[in-house]
Design a protein around this motif. Structure first.
Motif, PDB file in Angstrom:
ATOM      1  N   ASP A   1       0.802  -1.224   0.000  1.00 51.57           N
ATOM      2  CA  ASP A   1       0.000   0.000   0.000  1.00 51.57           C
ATOM      3  C   ASP A   1       0.837   1.277   0.000  1.00 51.57           C
ATOM      4  N   LEU A   2       2.064   1.183  -0.500  1.00 49.17           N
ATOM      5  CA  LEU A   2       2.931   2.352  -0.610  1.00 49.17           C
ATOM      6  C   LEU A   2       3.366   2.540  -2.056  1.00 49.17           C
ATOM      7  N   MET A   3       3.384   3.795  -2.508  1.00 48.52           N
ATOM      8  CA  MET A   3       4.019   4.137  -3.781  1.00 48.52           C
ATOM      9  C   MET A   3       5.510   4.169  -3.501  1.00 48.52           C
ATOM     10  N   ASP A   4       6.233   3.245  -4.098  1.00 49.35           N
ATOM     11  CA  ASP A   4       7.635   3.004  -3.764  1.00 49.35           C
ATOM     12  C   ASP A   4       8.472   3.240  -5.022  1.00 49.35           C
ATOM     13  N   ILE A   5       9.381   4.211  -4.975  1.00 51.55           N
ATOM     14  CA  ILE A   5      10.174   4.554  -6.153  1.00 51.55           C
ATOM     15  C   ILE A   5      11.662   4.486  -5.848  1.00 51.55           C
TER      16      ILE A   5
END
Length: 195
Positions: free
Chosen positions: A54-58
């Motif tokens: 549930d995290l936008m991970d870049i």
């Protein structure tokens, strides 16, 4: 995100890794993880952008050394819902895609995926991973069964903060003759996008 010690990564993809796989599996299994993730690929960018836990991970590629090892560095971990300003930043700075007009104030996970799916420059890929993780020469060594949109592929990875230790481990395991291929390239090739 706390103190980050960037690691150097060597990775390859294929169906079988021969004797190298036997050498890896001769070591005790340290951990086994399953995960389902959504990668968002852009025609205009090679940033590693995914949604996991549930995290936008870049992660961004910071360096490639003379051995072609890659050093990826975390640059964002954002929770949903994503504010309008965060969506604009993602499109502009990471996807290198046009910022959609008339954005709402925030986007839930599902709304954000719908927004990405409607953008012709972006491709959302379902990725499932089963990762067997070993520690060899203090390096993280992984054999993983992976699916890109239900298309199976296998990968082996060696990671450590010291690039010399990565190459030493790659050579000891008998992986030196395999091509170093990162996740983004393998995934883009799988779905027909240019890396």
């Amino acid at each position: 995100m706390g103190t980050i010690i960037p690691r150097w990564e060597w990775r390859t993809f294929g169906e079988s890794f021969g004797e190298a796989e036997d050498r890896i599996k001769a070591h005790p299994l340290g951990n086994f993880k399953k995960s389902s993730e959504k990668y968002i690929l852009s025609r205009n960018s090679n940033e590693n952008t995914k949604i996991r836990d549930d995290l936008m991970d870049i992660k961004s590629l910071k360096q490639v050394n003379e051995d072609k090892l890659e050093q990826w560095y975390p640059v964002m971990k954002a929770e949903f819902p994503l504010a309008k300003e965060k969506v604009e930043e993602l499109c502009r700075d990471y996807f290198k895609a046009a910022v959609p007009q008339n954005l709402k104030r925030s986007y839930t996970y599902e709304e954000f995926l719908e927004l990405c799916g409607a953008n012709g420059d972006l491709c959302v890929v379902d990725v499932y991973k089963e990762r067997s993780i070993f520690t060899i020469n203090m390096a993280i060594v992984e054999i993983a069964e992976v699916k890109f949109n239900d298309k199976p592929v296998r990968t082996v990875c060696v990671e450590h903060a010291d690039p010399e230790n990565v190459m030493k481990t790659v050579e000891e395991l008998g992986l030196k003759d395999f091509e170093n291929i990162n996740y983004l390239r393998a995934m883009k090739e799988s779905v027909g996008l240019k890396y």
